[in-house]
Design a protein around this motif. Structure first.
Motif, PDB file in Angstrom:
ATOM      1  N   GLU A  93       0.775  -0.790   0.265  1.00  0.00           N
ATOM      2  CA  GLU A  93       0.150  -0.004  -0.034  1.00  0.00           C
ATOM      3  C   GLU A  93       0.757   1.435   0.198  1.00  0.00           C
ATOM      4  N   ASP A  94       2.542   1.520  -0.125  1.00  0.00           N
ATOM      5  CA  ASP A  94       3.078   2.770  -0.166  1.00  0.00           C
ATOM      6  C   ASP A  94       4.433   1.574  -0.136  1.00  0.00           C
ATOM      7  N   GLY A  95       4.528   2.688  -1.663  1.00  0.00           N
ATOM      8  CA  GLY A  95       5.959   2.158  -2.271  1.00  0.00           C
ATOM      9  C   GLY A  95       6.941   2.436  -1.805  1.00  0.00           C
ATOM     10  N   ARG A  96       7.189   3.767  -1.276  1.00  0.00           N
ATOM     11  CA  ARG A  96       8.353   4.333  -0.805  1.00  0.00           C
ATOM     12  C   ARG A  96       8.544   3.259   0.361  1.00  0.00           C
ATOM     13  N   GLY A  97       7.758   3.027   1.219  1.00  0.00           N
ATOM     14  CA  GLY A  97       7.932   2.656   2.764  1.00  0.00           C
ATOM     15  C   GLY A  97       8.151   0.675   2.545  1.00  0.00           C
ATOM     16  N   GLN A  98       7.611   0.117   4.147  1.00  0.00           N
ATOM     17  CA  GLN A  98       7.814  -1.452   4.244  1.00  0.00           C
ATOM     18  C   GLN A  98       7.324  -1.459   5.348  1.00  0.00           C
ATOM     19  N   HIS A  99       7.681  -3.158   5.538  1.00  0.00           N
ATOM     20  CA  HIS A  99       6.756  -3.750   6.929  1.00  0.00           C
ATOM     21  C   HIS A  99       7.814  -4.366   7.442  1.00  0.00           C
ATOM     22  N   VAL A 100       8.011  -4.261   8.352  1.00  0.00           N
ATOM     23  CA  VAL A 100       9.174  -5.162   9.197  1.00  0.00           C
ATOM     24  C   VAL A 100       8.203  -5.883  10.112  1.00  0.00           C
ATOM     25  N   ALA A 101       8.254  -7.178   9.678  1.00  0.00           N
ATOM     26  CA  ALA A 101       7.937  -8.722  10.252  1.00  0.00           C
ATOM     27  C   ALA A 101       8.655  -9.307  11.727  1.00  0.00           C
ATOM     28  N   ILE A 102       8.161  -9.534  12.604  1.00  0.00           N
ATOM     29  CA  ILE A 102       8.971 -10.837  14.167  1.00  0.00           C
ATOM     30  C   ILE A 102       9.453 -11.910  12.969  1.00  0.00           C
ATOM     31  N   THR A 103      10.219 -11.992  13.404  1.00  0.00           N
ATOM     32  CA  THR A 103      10.555 -13.807  12.387  1.00  0.00           C
ATOM     33  C   THR A 103      10.213 -14.768  13.800  1.00  0.00           C
ATOM     34  N   LYS A 104      10.003 -15.757  13.468  1.00  0.00           N
ATOM     35  CA  LYS A 104      10.155 -17.017  14.573  1.00  0.00           C
ATOM     36  C   LYS A 104      11.263 -16.902  15.468  1.00  0.00           C
ATOM     37  N   ALA A 105      11.896 -16.508  15.252  1.00  0.00           N
ATOM     38  CA  ALA A 105      14.240 -15.994  16.144  1.00  0.00           C
ATOM     39  C   ALA A 105      13.481 -15.298  16.814  1.00  0.00           C
ATOM     40  N   GLY A 106      13.212 -14.518  16.894  1.00  0.00           N
ATOM     41  CA  GLY A 106      12.802 -12.564  17.028  1.00  0.00           C
ATOM     42  C   GLY A 106      11.435 -12.881  18.448  1.00  0.00           C
TER      43      GLY A 106
END
Lengths: 149, 149
Positions: A93-106
DNA sequence: CCAAGATGAATGCAAATGCATTGAACGCGG
DNA sequence: CCGCGTTCAATGCATTTGCATTCATCTTGG
């Protein structure tokens, strides 16, 4: 409480705020380190991510919530990603931005940090407050200061 | 207040402490900068020196009072000395150590910083407390936390 | 009086922070 | 639909911090 010159009590509150934070935060941070765990900032990001719906946030959300400067968030995420604790992914929904997602290890690291962190908070903050009422009062006063402007 | 797990109120107090300090200190520091003045740490050192008998202290005293790490104190003094605000001089009673003395320029700068600093404290802390009583309470609670161990 | 440990301060180096700038994508007014 | 100001994020660079180590002096037990 809004004339130009702060009362003597306000000045003591100021000094107390700075000193108490340095003392308590320093002690807690030191405990994490002694336990071989990463710094508090890592925990903060992981917790925010984990609480967020979908386990992900935009960088500027992290910035706002943790009161960090934007370039510092950018590089903090670098480190977390490098350690495999979060993952950057494109943001439809926003080409400039990004998502930061927590991983299993996180999630696993956060789970591992929490008991140590919690005990440190109790030792260096909880145990030094007179009573449950004191904790309530302090929490309420500080919460109002922590709010935006 | 000394079991192993912190109560929910203690955790809120913890979060409040970290966030409130970040918010308030950040705002105050920003005002000093906007006024073209040096960072708070400089003020802190100058004030400690000025309050001390003879206007001088040993580096490790500064370290203890301001809760700074020793190498950071060493370099902070470097900067202050370089700016002509303090002066290092030999310490007769201990050949390892030295005295750090505030200079005229140091006193002048401190005097110039105080009004700005004071106004910032009032704006970002004082004005956001409900009442004089709130300031008293907060000051008292924080003072106990700021004490050593 | 001396050796051994403790303490005061500085320094080298790696990591983190602050700040200005950049580049890309967004969105609004015309 | 286009240009222009705004927002999101990254990067370069200077400054500051953190940490381990070093050097010198002090202190104390023998």
């Amino acid at each position: 409480m809004s004339e130009t010159a702060p009362s003597e009590a306000v000045i003591r509150a100021w000094t107390g705020l700075v000193r108490a934070q340095a003392r308590v935060l320093g002690a807690v941070e030191a405990e994490l380190k002694r336990a071989g765990l990463p710094p508090l900032a890592w925990y903060d990001v992981l917790r925010e991510l984990q609480r967020a719906p979908g386990g992900r946030l935009r960088p500027h959300e992290i910035e706002r919530r943790l009161l960090l400067a934007q370039p510092n968030v950018s590089r903090l995420i670098d480190r977390l990603e490098h350690a495999g604790l979060v993952q950057r992914c494109p943001c439809p929904e926003d080409g400039r931005g990004q998502h930061v997602a927590i991983t299993k290890a996180g999630r696993a690291l956060r789970r591992r940090m929490w008991p140590v962190y919690r005990a440190a908070i109790q030792r260096h903050l909880g145990a030094r407050l007179e009573s449950a009422r004191a904790a309530e009062t302090l929490a309420a006063l500080l919460a109002s200061l922590a709010e935006p402007a």
